[in-house]
Design a protein around this motif. Structure first.
Motif, PDB file in Angstrom:
ATOM      1  N   LEU A 235       0.832  -1.142   0.060  1.00 50.98           N
ATOM      2  CA  LEU A 235      -0.061  -0.014   0.201  1.00 50.98           C
ATOM      3  C   LEU A 235       0.671   1.454   0.035  1.00 50.98           C
ATOM      4  N   THR A 236       2.039   1.215   0.788  1.00 54.33           N
ATOM      5  CA  THR A 236       2.670   2.439   0.844  1.00 54.33           C
ATOM      6  C   THR A 236       3.495   2.825  -0.615  1.00 54.33           C
ATOM      7  N   ALA A 237       3.762   1.695  -1.361  1.00 61.42           N
ATOM      8  CA  ALA A 237       4.228   1.694  -2.775  1.00 61.42           C
ATOM      9  C   ALA A 237       3.383   2.197  -3.532  1.00 61.42           C
ATOM     10  N   GLU A 238       1.938   2.051  -3.497  1.00 60.33           N
ATOM     11  CA  GLU A 238       0.943   2.331  -4.229  1.00 60.33           C
ATOM     12  C   GLU A 238       0.791   3.945  -4.020  1.00 60.33           C
ATOM     13  N   LEU A 239       1.001   4.327  -2.704  1.00 63.19           N
ATOM     14  CA  LEU A 239       0.948   5.880  -2.300  1.00 63.19           C
ATOM     15  C   LEU A 239       1.896   6.614  -3.036  1.00 63.19           C
TER      16      LEU A 239
END
Length: 316
Positions: A235-239
């Motif tokens: 999820l942090t990579a997506e952000l």
């Protein structure tokens, strides 16, 4: 997720009649209603079936109708796997509940349709994003804590090598990744006593907010015996990816990432442990995104993934 109207089903259609008579049951009043069909863009044929005049819909995913690159897999196994994963997750967090499976309708899985806006909608507009990410963090924590199991560290590394394999990197680049992965493997950073169930496909489109409550969807690729920080890294990579592409720089995601990780953590010690391990899984998330891009942006994501993995040499 974009959708378009593709068909209307009437009484006498075998799939419509099965939905009305066996799947939906008392949720609709008029058993003679026609059913509007809306098709979504997905890795399989995915449709919403709206029962006209009933304010009720279901989602159907047809596992024997893959539309993505992956065609050679067992659709029955895929259908049953997601059905079981959803059943398991539904006992702990709010998900799109599985209603039925049926092999002879192209291996279909029918779930509730959750009306509402996705985390991706809030991300694009940066609207109420801290609060929405906090709620997702608490949801993931609940899933991870309540599915404790043994831990398969080998699987985490096997998957990393698979993702690298899909990218068909030049020899030199692949070797630098291999070397860093070796350093992570022989360090104790990713060692832990217990694994857990992870959602694994933690993309902003897979969290829907309905009446303020978050629902997780799409558990096809869920894992067990996994490292909980995998979900956080994806999820942090997506952000970071969203802010780099559309909001003037990946660094602008950092306040949201920090707050999301803090909301997930149980205090400072836990936060420190998570942030130390996060770059490994964030690297996988960036490489997953790189498979969807070409040219300069693909190269940027690969460089950022390499930079994340290099955290092993900057640690203490």
């Amino acid at each position: 997720m974009a959708n378009r109207h593709v068909n209307t089903l009437y009484p006498g259609d075998p799939f419509r009649d099965w939905l009305v008579e066996e799947v939906v049951g008392n949720r609709i009043r008029n058993k003679q209603c026609c059913v509007n069909v809306f098709k979504y863009n997905s890795s399989h044929t995915v449709c919403r079936y709206q029962f006209k005049g009933e304010h009720f819909s279901v989602m159907a995913k047809f596992f024997a109708e893959p539309t993505g690159k992956l065609k050679a897999y067992n659709p029955y196994k895929g259908m049953m796997n997601e059905y079981r994963n959803l059943k398991k997750a539904a006992s702990i967090i709010d998900v799109a509940k599985p209603l039925a499976v049926r092999k002879d309708f192209n291996c279909v899985l029918v779930t509730e349709h959750i009306p509402g806006k996705s985390l991706g909608w809030y991300l694009k507009r940066e609207e109420d994003l801290y609060a929405k990410l906090a709620v997702v963090a608490h949801m993931l924590r609940r899933l991870h804590e309540n599915t404790q199991s043994s831990y398969n560290k080998e699987n985490e590394f096997r998957n990393f090598h698979e993702v690298l394999g899909h990218l068909k990197l030049d020899y030199g680049t692949r070797e630098t990744f291999n070397k860093l992965l070796g350093e992570w493997w022989y360090s104790s950073w990713l060692d832990r006593e217990h694994g857990c169930m992870v959602h694994r496909d933690v993309t902003p489109s897979n969290y829907i907010f309905c009446k303020g409550k978050p629902y997780a969807i799409d558990f096809e690729s869920s894992w067990f015996e996994a490292h909980p920080v995998r979900d956080l890294g994806i999820l942090t990579a997506e952000l970071k990816n969203e802010f780099e592409l559309h909001k003037g720089g990946g660094w602008k995601a950092e306040p949201y990432i920090g707050n999301f990780l803090w909301e997930y953590s149980c205090g400072e010690k836990d936060f420190y442990q998570i942030t130390r391990i996060l770059p490994f899984f964030m690297s996988i998330g960036l490489l997953r995104s790189a498979r969807l891009h070409q040219g300069d942006y693909r190269n940027y994501l690969i460089r950022e993934a390499h930079e994340c993995l290099g955290a092993i040499n900057r640690g203490n």
